[in-house]
Design a protein around this motif. Sequence first.
Motif, PDB file in Angstrom:
ATOM      1  N   GLN A 163       0.668  -1.594  -0.125  1.00 42.18           N
ATOM      2  CA  GLN A 163       0.016  -0.249   0.074  1.00 42.18           C
ATOM      3  C   GLN A 163       0.949   1.102   0.040  1.00 42.18           C
ATOM      4  OE1 GLN A 163      -2.119  -0.740   3.477  1.00 42.18           O
ATOM      5  NE2 GLN A 163      -3.978  -1.251   2.353  1.00 42.18           N
ATOM      6  N   LEU A 164       1.737   1.054   0.702  1.00 36.69           N
ATOM      7  CA  LEU A 164       2.947   1.975  -0.108  1.00 36.69           C
ATOM      8  C   LEU A 164       4.170   1.707  -0.481  1.00 36.69           C
ATOM      9  CD1 LEU A 164       3.796   5.341   1.530  1.00 36.69           C
ATOM     10  CD2 LEU A 164       5.089   3.983   2.887  1.00 36.69           C
ATOM     11  N   LEU A 165       4.254   2.508  -1.774  1.00 40.60           N
ATOM     12  CA  LEU A 165       5.544   2.007  -2.299  1.00 40.60           C
ATOM     13  C   LEU A 165       7.085   2.322  -2.102  1.00 40.60           C
ATOM     14  CD1 LEU A 165       6.064   1.843  -5.736  1.00 40.60           C
ATOM     15  CD2 LEU A 165       6.881   4.366  -5.935  1.00 40.60           C
ATOM     16  N   ALA A 166       7.323   3.147  -1.221  1.00 41.65           N
ATOM     17  CA  ALA A 166       8.607   2.960  -0.419  1.00 41.65           C
ATOM     18  C   ALA A 166       8.655   4.584   0.909  1.00 41.65           C
ATOM     19  CB  ALA A 166       9.715   3.487  -0.976  1.00 41.65           C
ATOM     20  N   TYR A 211      38.201   6.354  19.558  1.00 41.97           N
ATOM     21  CA  TYR A 211      37.264   6.023  18.562  1.00 41.97           C
ATOM     22  C   TYR A 211      36.893   6.783  17.377  1.00 41.97           C
ATOM     23  CZ  TYR A 211      35.309  10.840  21.307  1.00 41.97           C
ATOM     24  OH  TYR A 211      35.312  11.697  21.128  1.00 41.97           O
ATOM     25  N   PRO A 212      35.950   6.514  16.219  1.00 45.96           N
ATOM     26  CA  PRO A 212      35.909   7.629  15.020  1.00 45.96           C
ATOM     27  C   PRO A 212      35.198   8.881  14.778  1.00 45.96           C
ATOM     28  CG  PRO A 212      34.778   5.793  14.692  1.00 45.96           C
ATOM     29  CD  PRO A 212      35.139   5.582  16.287  1.00 45.96           C
ATOM     30  N   ARG A 213      35.494   9.801  14.964  1.00 47.72           N
ATOM     31  CA  ARG A 213      34.459  11.306  14.754  1.00 47.72           C
ATOM     32  C   ARG A 213      33.430  11.388  14.159  1.00 47.72           C
ATOM     33  NH1 ARG A 213      36.914  12.703  19.192  1.00 47.72           N
ATOM     34  NH2 ARG A 213      39.001  12.805  19.013  1.00 47.72           N
ATOM     35  N   ARG A 214      33.607  10.691  12.655  1.00 47.42           N
ATOM     36  CA  ARG A 214      32.360  10.421  12.507  1.00 47.42           C
ATOM     37  C   ARG A 214      31.571   9.016  11.849  1.00 47.42           C
ATOM     38  NH1 ARG A 214      31.796  15.427   7.711  1.00 47.42           N
ATOM     39  NH2 ARG A 214      32.701  16.950   9.071  1.00 47.42           N
ATOM     40  N   VAL A 215      30.487   8.623  12.066  1.00 46.14           N
ATOM     41  CA  VAL A 215      30.028   7.238  11.962  1.00 46.14           C
ATOM     42  C   VAL A 215      28.290   7.973  11.793  1.00 46.14           C
ATOM     43  CG1 VAL A 215      29.388   5.581  12.415  1.00 46.14           C
ATOM     44  CG2 VAL A 215      31.494   6.374  13.421  1.00 46.14           C
ATOM     45  N   SER A 216      28.704   7.091  10.657  1.00 43.92           N
ATOM     46  CA  SER A 216      26.461   7.338  10.298  1.00 43.92           C
ATOM     47  C   SER A 216      26.087   5.417   9.112  1.00 43.92           C
ATOM     48  CB  SER A 216      26.206   8.133   9.118  1.00 43.92           C
ATOM     49  OG  SER A 216      25.216   8.132   8.926  1.00 43.92           O
ATOM     50  N   PRO A 217      24.875   5.476  10.632  1.00 43.90           N
ATOM     51  CA  PRO A 217      24.357   3.586   8.920  1.00 43.90           C
ATOM     52  C   PRO A 217      24.450   4.648   7.632  1.00 43.90           C
ATOM     53  CG  PRO A 217      23.270   4.475  11.062  1.00 43.90           C
ATOM     54  CD  PRO A 217      23.965   5.403  10.881  1.00 43.90           C
ATOM     55  N   VAL A 218      24.183   3.530   6.349  1.00 40.78           N
ATOM     56  CA  VAL A 218      23.549   4.085   5.212  1.00 40.78           C
ATOM     57  C   VAL A 218      22.306   4.178   5.269  1.00 40.78           C
ATOM     58  CG1 VAL A 218      23.267   3.059   3.126  1.00 40.78           C
ATOM     59  CG2 VAL A 218      25.309   2.770   4.512  1.00 40.78           C
ATOM     60  N   ILE A 219      22.326   5.503   4.852  1.00 36.59           N
ATOM     61  CA  ILE A 219      20.272   5.198   4.421  1.00 36.59           C
ATOM     62  C   ILE A 219      19.505   4.196   3.455  1.00 36.59           C
ATOM     63  CG2 ILE A 219      18.317   7.575   4.173  1.00 36.59           C
ATOM     64  CD1 ILE A 219      20.537   8.960   4.652  1.00 36.59           C
ATOM     65  N   LYS A 220      19.074   3.554   4.276  1.00 38.81           N
ATOM     66  CA  LYS A 220      18.337   3.188   3.050  1.00 38.81           C
ATOM     67  C   LYS A 220      17.221   3.542   2.539  1.00 38.81           C
ATOM     68  CE  LYS A 220      20.908  -0.683   6.099  1.00 38.81           C
ATOM     69  NZ  LYS A 220      19.942  -1.441   6.739  1.00 38.81           N
ATOM     70  N   ILE A 221      16.539   2.771   1.195  1.00 41.60           N
ATOM     71  CA  ILE A 221      14.840   3.236   0.976  1.00 41.60           C
ATOM     72  C   ILE A 221      14.807   1.537   0.718  1.00 41.60           C
ATOM     73  CG2 ILE A 221      13.919   3.303  -1.597  1.00 41.60           C
ATOM     74  CD1 ILE A 221      16.199   5.338  -2.701  1.00 41.60           C
ATOM     75  N   ILE A 222      13.025   1.640   1.265  1.00 42.48           N
ATOM     76  CA  ILE A 222      12.906   0.187   2.186  1.00 42.48           C
ATOM     77  C   ILE A 222      11.652   0.038   0.867  1.00 42.48           C
ATOM     78  CG2 ILE A 222      11.747  -1.315   3.597  1.00 42.48           C
ATOM     79  CD1 ILE A 222      13.309   0.627   5.324  1.00 42.48           C
ATOM     80  N   SER A 223      11.841  -0.616   0.158  1.00 40.35           N
ATOM     81  CA  SER A 223      10.659  -1.098  -1.258  1.00 40.35           C
ATOM     82  C   SER A 223      10.034  -2.445  -1.197  1.00 40.35           C
ATOM     83  CB  SER A 223      10.951  -0.302  -2.766  1.00 40.35           C
ATOM     84  OG  SER A 223      11.298  -1.205  -2.512  1.00 40.35           O
ATOM     85  N   GLN A 224       9.200  -2.554  -1.688  1.00 37.12           N
ATOM     86  CA  GLN A 224       8.239  -3.487  -2.350  1.00 37.12           C
ATOM     87  C   GLN A 224       9.296  -5.148  -2.994  1.00 37.12           C
ATOM     88  OE1 GLN A 224       5.419  -2.489  -4.399  1.00 37.12           O
ATOM     89  NE2 GLN A 224       4.328  -1.041  -2.254  1.00 37.12           N
ATOM     90  N   ASP A 225      10.525  -3.999  -3.256  1.00 42.33           N
ATOM     91  CA  ASP A 225      11.150  -5.571  -4.298  1.00 42.33           C
ATOM     92  C   ASP A 225      11.852  -5.635  -2.686  1.00 42.33           C
ATOM     93  OD1 ASP A 225      10.522  -4.603  -7.145  1.00 42.33           O
ATOM     94  OD2 ASP A 225      11.104  -2.482  -6.947  1.00 42.33           O
ATOM     95  N   ASN A 226      12.227  -4.803  -1.945  1.00 38.07           N
ATOM     96  CA  ASN A 226      13.810  -5.060  -1.549  1.00 38.07           C
ATOM     97  C   ASN A 226      13.354  -5.431   0.581  1.00 38.07           C
ATOM     98  OD1 ASN A 226      13.515  -2.821  -0.128  1.00 38.07           O
ATOM     99  ND2 ASN A 226      15.821  -1.466  -0.632  1.00 38.07           N
ATOM    100  N   ILE A 227      11.889  -5.166   0.920  1.00 35.98           N
ATOM    101  CA  ILE A 227      11.385  -5.299   2.091  1.00 35.98           C
ATOM    102  C   ILE A 227      12.143  -6.525   2.704  1.00 35.98           C
ATOM    103  CG2 ILE A 227       8.954  -7.051   1.666  1.00 35.98           C
ATOM    104  CD1 ILE A 227       9.482  -3.713   4.163  1.00 35.98           C
ATOM    105  N   HIS A 228      12.041  -7.727   1.474  1.00 33.23           N
ATOM    106  CA  HIS A 228      12.697  -8.885   2.618  1.00 33.23           C
ATOM    107  C   HIS A 228      13.551  -8.993   3.004  1.00 33.23           C
ATOM    108  CE1 HIS A 228       8.283  -9.996   2.713  1.00 33.23           C
ATOM    109  NE2 HIS A 228       8.686 -10.137   1.201  1.00 33.23           N
ATOM    110  N   GLN A 229      14.369  -8.486   3.161  1.00 34.15           N
ATOM    111  CA  GLN A 229      16.094  -8.698   3.313  1.00 34.15           C
ATOM    112  C   GLN A 229      16.571  -7.192   3.936  1.00 34.15           C
ATOM    113  OE1 GLN A 229      17.146  -7.479  -1.387  1.00 34.15           O
ATOM    114  NE2 GLN A 229      16.588  -8.822  -1.973  1.00 34.15           N
ATOM    115  N   ILE A 230      15.553  -6.627   3.955  1.00 33.69           N
ATOM    116  CA  ILE A 230      16.104  -5.135   4.912  1.00 33.69           C
ATOM    117  C   ILE A 230      16.142  -6.038   6.512  1.00 33.69           C
ATOM    118  CG2 ILE A 230      15.365  -3.260   6.352  1.00 33.69           C
ATOM    119  CD1 ILE A 230      16.642  -2.401   2.843  1.00 33.69           C
TER     120      ILE A 230
END
Length: 127
Positions: free
Chosen positions: A54-57, A83-102
Amino acid sequence: MRKVLAKQSVDYVIANAVAATFAARFLDGRRNQTGKVIAFYSNAQTIELVQKKQLLATVSDSPVLQARIAIDLAVRALEGAPYPRRVSPVIKIISQDNIHQIDLEQILAPENQWMIHQDLPSLNNAR
């Protein structure tokens, strides 16, 4: 948003999680609407709507993972460890194509998590 969606056809609605959830449910209940909805933040409702197609992404910066990173960095800093000065998770686009891999455990709080909510004082009490 309700007035716009009720009066005219839209191709896309891009909104925050709450508004996207409303728009997706509103459009899903209307036969003549074919608009796609994208949320620019993820929560349990947007994830569920992606799973139901019902939601594209939706987009996530993995807030649970961010919290874990923050605690790890705080402990390292308090212990005087490098400790590292900058750490950031990767921003993910979650869609119907990859929802099962997230890994949803990096995005959604654990089921049994609870939060203490305290209302802010009213302006009358603040004086």
